[in-house]
Enzyme design. Structure first.
Site, mmCIF file in Angstrom:
data_model
loop_
_atom_site.group_PDB
_atom_site.id
_atom_site.type_symbol
_atom_site.label_atom_id
_atom_site.label_comp_id
_atom_site.label_asym_id
_atom_site.label_seq_id
_atom_site.Cartn_x
_atom_site.Cartn_y
_atom_site.Cartn_z
ATOM 1 N N GLU A 170 -16.130 -2.566 57.422
ATOM 2 C CA GLU A 170 -16.285 -2.967 56.014
ATOM 3 C C GLU A 170 -14.968 -2.833 55.270
ATOM 4 O OE1 GLU A 170 -17.153 -4.809 53.449
ATOM 5 O OE2 GLU A 170 -17.337 -3.156 52.045
ATOM 6 N N ARG A 195 -24.726 -5.657 63.915
ATOM 7 C CA ARG A 195 -24.600 -5.204 62.531
ATOM 8 C C ARG A 195 -25.123 -3.767 62.414
ATOM 9 N NH1 ARG A 195 -21.636 -6.370 58.072
ATOM 10 N NH2 ARG A 195 -22.871 -6.627 56.184
ATOM 11 N N GLY A 240 -12.504 -11.090 55.355
ATOM 12 C CA GLY A 240 -12.335 -11.416 53.939
ATOM 13 C C GLY A 240 -13.592 -11.341 53.106
ATOM 14 N N GLY A 241 -14.596 -10.560 53.529
ATOM 15 C CA GLY A 241 -15.801 -10.440 52.716
ATOM 16 C C GLY A 241 -16.385 -11.813 52.429
ATOM 17 N N ASP A 249 -22.719 -3.191 51.604
ATOM 18 C CA ASP A 249 -23.013 -4.630 51.568
ATOM 19 C C ASP A 249 -24.459 -4.910 51.146
ATOM 20 O OD1 ASP A 249 -20.505 -5.507 52.161
ATOM 21 O OD2 ASP A 249 -20.894 -6.030 54.243
ATOM 22 N N THR A 306 -12.178 -6.952 57.506
ATOM 23 C CA THR A 306 -12.641 -7.115 58.873
ATOM 24 C C THR A 306 -11.517 -7.582 59.786
ATOM 25 O OG1 THR A 306 -14.858 -7.587 58.128
ATOM 26 C CG2 THR A 306 -14.260 -8.535 60.200
ATOM 27 N N SER A 335 -24.334 -9.881 55.392
ATOM 28 C CA SER A 335 -22.910 -10.032 55.721
ATOM 29 C C SER A 335 -22.456 -11.438 55.375
ATOM 30 C CB SER A 335 -22.713 -9.782 57.217
ATOM 31 O OG SER A 335 -21.387 -10.079 57.604
ATOM 32 N N SER A 336 -21.144 -11.609 55.338
ATOM 33 C CA SER A 336 -20.570 -12.955 55.197
ATOM 34 C C SER A 336 -19.871 -13.395 56.480
ATOM 35 C CB SER A 336 -19.545 -12.971 54.060
ATOM 36 O OG SER A 336 -20.163 -12.665 52.846
#
Ligand code: GLU
Length: 654
Positions: free
Chosen positions: A495, A132, A557-558, A517, A475, A536-537
């Site tokens: 992102e 990350r 997809g966030g 984010d 992503t 993050s997701s």
């Protein structure tokens, strides 16, 4: 929201030389050979509104020799070639990542970061390589606030140097190859160089990329515009995608290693670009960057064990939370398109996202009740709030997982005490440094309970200044497996599409805007701090059954990544679907806001019933996520790539 699909089947045939993809679906990849990277998606989701989907449209392949699934046929071809040449799953994944940087420059690359899960078969251990992006040392909790003290609108803050996190992708590649790989970086990067170099195996623009370029052309900096809209005209589908600067950069990395990026001339160019556009990143920030290697989150659900990312990705805890909340409702009895299933999921999403917003952030900076969130008694308490006969009313408040967290929480003292000092003290020279950092991570100290209680109270929820549509679909996820049983599940990102829209002049790669984010409003667990990783997701996942790896899955997809991954796992386990069916099945999305989003295929009568129960079901359908996955079945791999963005699977010839 989400969809920027797609490419026509005809174009797929042109690109891949395939004439009849049904042949492929009936046969195995091994039988068809490498020249036939399968066609995958047909036009399905335009402007985020997919038509109803069929499992036959999910690209699939079957092979015992290995598997690659990515969002692009060229990247899949490159990865498959690595497997065919005897490379392992990590080698193949690295080659896929480099190729994606060239053919899908809007989705991921060396200017970004991500989360990589590796199942090492001979050790029987799953590792999480967290790459990350980190905030530079000069970052400040208030850096996304305007003079009025309010968050700067997302549209403005995501295209500034302040949004750029210190990139992690290349460091992950370096560490993963040193730890798990069998092929040198210079071999795995070469196919990407060939794709980027004019006159070699030139990449072409596909319909998906053309659509994103057309949308973003006015936002590009000059360097990006000169590549993606030469002479001011946006490239169109079928045009050559010439990236000589990127080819030179990749050659430099090939010849000098990743230190050229983190300490050499590329680092200088990145810092200059970021500082020229309002950011603080220095070459010290780049030199100090390192990944962490850790064990992933562990969740038992029905008869499987789910291993996926831990904080700073909320993916693992939240996927687990959702599935555990719905587990006892026996949704298998009702069916995958039943009102009860969608209703129970929506109720679980509301609660899981309320907890996500309240408690989650980089675990090195914010204590999180990570065991409490998945504690059976806590889950039972939250489940008792859900009834199958009526929807609950907003607002959905976070629960109190701290009450179920065993012992005292821990905090990694050096980073909290002085992150700047910690950042400077990290030596990025070799993989040994990672071990040093790991030791630092494990040298935990007890935090005081008062600080913990104070931090838990009054935390702001998720950053609502981020528009929902912008929070999705940026992503890329890819996955590989080899004949030895090693598997990789890797979600990689810059992102937004094209990140900050800023290309590093002369070096040909895009810079991420991952720091958006973070919550723009300070005070919560996901506030900006120097050297911190934004929440993050992303949920790269490996699922185990009977102690053996059974499935990989992930998606872009966030925040919709979490719901996409949870639903695909549920489709395979609870509803017994094959992988293609599980991916094709229409998905829904909700968070701790009332709106309930849905994909075409959710029956109209069911939507009416959901509305009758009290759900804020949206009028229009949307496209949600884009999954790549591998299933292990009868000693063979079944690979699958979503049609929502024209993915492709490939397997080596036996
Ligand atoms: N930045 C997002 C996250 O880490 C991923 C990008 C996306 O897929 O939307 O959650």
């Amino acid at each position: 929201m989400g969809g920027h699909d797609t490419r026509s089947e005809e174009r797929d045939r042109e690109r891949t030389g395939r004439t009849n993809r049904r042949d492929f679906l009936l046969g195995s990849a091994a039988a068809l050979g490498l020249s036939a990277v399968p066609a995958s998606a047909r036009a399905s989701a335009v402007d985020g509104r997919p038509r109803a989907m069929q499992a036959e449209e999910v690209a699939t392949a079957t092979s015992a020799e290995g598997m690659v699934s990515s969002v692009h046929p060229e990247a899949t071809r490159v990865g498959t070639n690595v497997l065919e040449d005897g490379g392992n799953a990590v080698d193949a994944a690295v080659a896929v990542q480099f190729a994606l940087n060239v053919v899908q420059p809007h989705g991921s690359g060396i200017g970004g970061g991500g989360f990589m899960l590796v199942y090492s078969a001979d050790e029987d251990v799953t590792y999480a390589v967290d790459n990350r992006e980190r905030a530079p040392v000069g970052a400040d909790p208030e850096m996304f606030l305007g003079e009025d003290g309010e968050p700067i609108p997302f549209d403005q803050r995501h295209m500034s140097g302040q949004a750029v996190g210190v990139p992690g992708t290349l460091r992950a590649i370096d560490v993963a190859l040193k730890r798990f790989g069998t092929r040198p970086l210079e071999r795995l990067i070469q196919p990407a160089i060939d794709l980027a170099s004019p006159g070699f195996r030139e990449a072409t623009v596909d319909a998906y990329l053309a659509e994103v370029i057309a949308e973003e052309v006015d936002n590009f900096n000059d360097a990006a515009r000169s590549v993606f809209a030469p002479g001011g005209e946006p490239l169109e589908a079928g045009d050559s995608l010439l990236q000589p600067d990127l080819a030179d950069t990749l050659e430099l990395i090939r010849d000098e290693g990743v230190e050229a990026f983190y300490r050499g001339e590329i680092a200088e160019a990145i810092a200059e670009t970021v500082q020229d556009t309002g950011g603080t990143m220095t070459t010290n920030d780049l030199a100090a960057y390192n990944v962490t290697m850790d064990h992933p989150e562990y969740v038992e659900y029905e008869d499987v064990v789910i291993r996926t990312m831990s904080l700073p990705s909320s993916g693992g805890l939240t996927v687990g939370h959702v599935l555990k909340l719905v587990e006892s409702f026996d949704l298998g009895e009702y069916g995958p398109r039943s009102t009860e299933k969608y209703h129970a999921l929506a109720e679980a999403f509301h609660r899981a996202y309320a907890d996500r917003g309240a408690y989650m952030g980089d675990k090195l900076f914010a204590d999180a009740p990570w065991q409490g969130l998945l504690d059976e008694e806590y889950l039972a308490e939250r489940r008792d709030e859900i009834s199958l006969s009526t929807a609950t009313e907003p607002p959905w408040e976070p629960g109190d997982p701290w009450a179920y967290q065993p012992g005292e929480p821990y905090r990694t003292s050096p980073l909290v005490a002085d992150p700047a000092e910690m950042a400077r003290s990290l030596d990025a020279e070799s993989a040994e440094t990672v071990l040093g950092m790991l030791a630092a991570l494990l040298a935990v100290s007890r935090s005081d309970a008062g600080a913990r209680a104070g931090a838990a109270a009054g935390r702001p929820g998720p950053d609502r200044a981020t528009p929902l549509a912008a929070d999705r679909g940026q992503t890329t996820h890819f996955t590989t497996a080899d004949s030895e049983g090693n598997m990789v599940s890797w979600t990689s990102t810059i992102e937004q599409f094209f990140g900050t829209k800023m290309m590093v002049p002369g070096y040909g790669f895009m810079l991420n805007n991952e720091l958006t984010d973070f919550d723009a409003t300070p005070g919560g667990p996901n506030e900006v701090r120097p050297n911190k990783r934004p929440l993050s997701s992303t949920s790269p996942t490996i699922v185990f059954r009977d102690g053996e790896p059974f499935m990989t899955v992930g998606s872009p997809g966030g925040t919709t990544i979490i719901t996409t991954v949870a639903q695909i796992i549920q489709n395979v386990t609870t509803f017994g679907m094959g992988l293609a069916e599980a991916i094709a099945e229409p998905r829904i999305y909700a968070d701790d806001d009332p709106e309930l989003y849905w994909e075409d295929g959710v029956p109209e009568g069911v939507r009416e019933e959901l509305s009758g129960l009290g759900h804020a079901i949206q009028d229009e359908s949307v496209g949600l996520g884009n999954a790549q996955a591998i299933l292990v079945r009868d000693g063979e791999y079944v690979g699958a790539a979503d049609f929502r963005r024209a993915g492709a699977v490939g397997a080596p010839e036996s």
